[in-house]
Write an enzyme that holds these catalytic residues in place. Structure first.
Site, short mmCIF file in Angstrom:
data_model
loop_
_atom_site.label_atom_id
_atom_site.label_comp_id
_atom_site.label_asym_id
_atom_site.label_seq_id
_atom_site.Cartn_x
_atom_site.Cartn_y
_atom_site.Cartn_z
N GLU A 48 91.34 40.57 113.81
CA GLU A 48 90.17 40.44 112.78
C GLU A 48 90.45 40.73 111.52
O GLU A 48 89.90 40.13 110.30
CB GLU A 48 89.01 41.45 113.24
CG GLU A 48 88.20 40.87 114.60
CD GLU A 48 87.65 39.32 114.25
OE1 GLU A 48 87.51 39.04 112.98
OE2 GLU A 48 87.35 38.78 115.28
N TYR A 131 81.56 42.85 107.94
CA TYR A 131 81.99 41.86 108.96
C TYR A 131 82.74 42.36 110.21
O TYR A 131 82.55 42.10 111.37
CB TYR A 131 82.67 40.68 108.27
CG TYR A 131 83.17 39.72 109.53
CD1 TYR A 131 82.49 38.96 110.36
CD2 TYR A 131 84.53 39.93 109.65
CE1 TYR A 131 83.23 38.38 111.19
CE2 TYR A 131 85.42 39.42 110.84
CZ TYR A 131 84.35 38.50 111.41
OH TYR A 131 85.13 37.94 112.48
N ASP A 149 80.20 35.84 109.30
CA ASP A 149 81.28 35.46 108.27
C ASP A 149 80.96 34.12 107.69
O ASP A 149 79.85 33.86 107.89
CB ASP A 149 82.52 35.54 109.26
CG ASP A 149 82.36 34.06 109.80
OD1 ASP A 149 81.42 33.70 110.40
OD2 ASP A 149 83.61 33.64 109.99
N CYS A 201 80.83 22.38 112.54
CA CYS A 201 80.19 22.65 111.38
C CYS A 201 80.89 22.91 110.49
O CYS A 201 80.82 23.94 109.69
CB CYS A 201 79.15 23.53 111.79
SG CYS A 201 77.69 23.62 110.65
N CYS A 208 78.47 16.19 113.24
CA CYS A 208 77.16 16.35 113.68
C CYS A 208 76.97 15.54 114.95
O CYS A 208 76.20 16.09 115.98
CB CYS A 208 76.09 15.91 112.67
SG CYS A 208 75.95 16.98 111.16
N CYS A 211 78.07 17.84 117.83
CA CYS A 211 77.59 19.00 117.79
C CYS A 211 76.53 19.42 118.61
O CYS A 211 75.59 18.78 119.05
CB CYS A 211 77.14 19.40 116.35
SG CYS A 211 76.37 21.13 115.94
N CYS A 217 68.90 21.43 114.59
CA CYS A 217 69.49 21.51 113.24
C CYS A 217 68.71 20.85 112.32
O CYS A 217 68.37 19.50 112.06
CB CYS A 217 70.80 21.04 113.24
SG CYS A 217 71.54 21.29 111.55
#
Length: 355
Positions: A48, A131, A149, A201, A208, A211, A217
Site C-alpha cells: 500500500e 487512505y 482512493d 471505470c 461501461c 461494467c 450507474c
DNA sequence: CAGCCGTGGGT
DNA sequence: TACCCAAGGCT
C-alpha cells in the site's frame, strides 16, 4: 439510490470481483480467503505504501525485490538507510521510503512486530494516512473501514453522478463510499472498487459496456461518465534551470553526495550541482577543467520542469572536493540513483573517455 | 491547508 | 507536444 439498490450494487461488485480479481503479488485471492487464508499485514502495508500515487506495473518488481531482501518487518527495521533508499530509487516520492523505515522500526521495536489492526492505531504511524490506514485495516484484518482512493472517488462520482468538482467533493464522495461498504468482506470490497476503477471505470475511457455496475450507474444513464469526477485545471509548471557536475577520478571513482534528509529527492544520492531556478550560478565542487556536455537533461517533477546543464571533469587522485565523496567505480550502481540523476549519468558517461 | 513531493505511461 | 493521471502523506 435506495438502500436496497445500494446493497444490490455492492453485492454485484463482489460477484464481479470473485470472477475478475487481478492476481497481484501482495494479494490473497477471494477463494483463498474463504478457505481461511489471511494476508500478511507486512505485505499489505508494504504494497500500500508503494502504491501511493504509483502504478501497479511500477510497484510489482519493487515489491518482489523488497520482499526478497527484507521478508518481514524486523528484517526491514534492521536494514541500513542507504540500502533502503537505493532500492527505492526510481519509484519516486522518496519521503515514502524514509517513512517506511521509520514505521518499520516503530512496529518492530515498539509493537513487537505486530501492525495495529485498527485504523486509529495505524494512522499514528509514519507514512500512513487516512487512505492507507483504512486500506490496511480492511484488507489485512477485514475491518469494515471506508477505503477511498482516486479510483473509489471516480467510481462513486460516476455511480451517483456527483457534479461537485474535486477536491471539494471529497467529503461527499467519502460518505457515498461508506454507504457502499458492506459489513461482510469489506477488504475484498475495497479491492474490488479499486480494481474496477483501474480496469473498467478508467479516467478517460470507461468501459461501461462490460461494467458490472452499468445498471445502477447514474452517470452512465446521463451519458457523462467520462466527464466525472470534475476537477479544476492545474496551473502550468514553471521551468527551472541548473547545473550538475560529474567528476571522475583517474581510478574511476565518481563524486556523489547524499542529499539533505528532507525536501526534493531527500536522502537520495546525487551529483553535486547548483541551485535550480531562473538563473542558477555555476558552483562546481572543486576547480578543474570542467567540460560542457552538449546535451541537457530534461526532467519533469510534480510542480516544475527542470533543465540541467551537465559538466564533466577527469581528475587526479589528489583532488579535494568541497562537497560529496568519491565512490569506487566497483561500488557505483546507477540503478541506486533517482531517475533524474540516472539521466545525468547517462549523458555524462557518453561524453567521458573510456577508462 | 494548499503547496510540496517523482516517475512512467497513456492519450 | 502537452497534457493527464496513479492504491496519498506531510507540513
Amino acid at each position: 439510490m435506495r438502500d436496497e439498490d445500494v446493497s444490490a450494487a455492492s453485492g454485484t461488485l463482489l460477484d464481479w470481483y470473485d470472477r475478475h480479481a487481478r492476481v497481484l503479488p501482495w494479494r490473497v485471492a477471494p477463494a483463498d480467503l474463504r478457505a481461511g487464508g489471511r494476508p500478511d499485514p507486512y505485505r499489505v502495508w508494504l504494497s500500500e505504501v508503494m502504491l501511493q500515487q504509483t502504478t501497479v506495473a511500477a510497484v510489482g518488481p519493487k515489491f518482489e525485490r523488497f520482499l526478497s531482501l527484507w521478508p518481514d518487518v524486523h528484517a526491514l527495521a534492521g536494514a541500513a538507510d542507504a540500502d533502503v533508499m537505493a532500492e527505492w530509487a526510481g519509484l519516486g516520492y522518496y519521503a515514502r521510503a524514509r517513512n517506511l523505515l521509520k514505521c518499520a522500526r516503530v512496529v518492530s521495536g515498539d509493537l513487537g512486530g505486530e501492525f495495529p489492526r485498527e485504523r486509529a492505531g495505524l494512522l499514528k504511524l509514519p507514512g500512513i494516512g487516512p487512505y492507507t490506514a483504512a486500506a490496511i485495516s480492511a484488507i489485512a484484518f477485514d475491518h469494515p473501514e471506508v477505503v477511498v482512493d482516486g479510483n473509489v472517488e471516480r467510481v462513486v462520482a460516476r455511480l451517483f453522478a456527483v457534479e461537485t468538482p474535486l477536491p471539494q467533493a471529497k467529503p461527499e464522495l467519502t460518505e457515498m463510499a461508506g454507504m457502499l461498504t458492506p459489513a461482510q468482506r469489506p477488504g475484498d470490497h475495497a479491492q474490488a472498487m479499486m480494481d474496477l476503477g483501474a480496469t473498467i471505470c478508467s479516467p478517460t475511457k470507461p468501459a461501461c459496456g462490460i461494467c458490472p455496475l452499468v445498471t445502477p450507474c447514474r452517470a452512465r444513464a446521463a451519458g457523462n461518465a467520462a466527464e466525472l469526477p470534475r476537477k479544476t485545471r492545474k496551473a502550468p509548471k514553471p521551468v527551472r534551470l541548473g547545473y550538475a557536475y560529474v567528476a571522475r577520478r583517474s581510478d574511476g571513482a565518481l563524486l556523489l553526495e547524499r542529499r539533505p534528509p528532507r525536501g526534493l529527492l531527500g536522502g537520495m544520492l546525487g551529483w553535486p550541482g547548483s541551485d535550480w531556478g531562473d538563473s542558477p550560478t555555476e558552483t562546481p565542487p572543486f576547480a578543474a577543467d570542467w567540460q560542457e556536455v552538449p546535451r541537457e537533461v530534461r526532467h519533469t517533477f510534480t510542480h516544475f520542469d527542470l533543465r540541467l546543464a551537465i559538466r564533466v571533469a577527469c581528475v587526479s587522485h589528489e583532488v579535494d572536493a568541497s562537497r560529496g565523496d568519491f565512490v569506487d567505480n566497483a561500488d557505483f550502481e546507477p540503478t541506486s540513483l533517482p531517475t533524474l540523476m540516472r539521466k545525468v549519468w547517462k549523458l555524462a558517461e557518453s561524453s567521458l573517455p573510456p577508462l
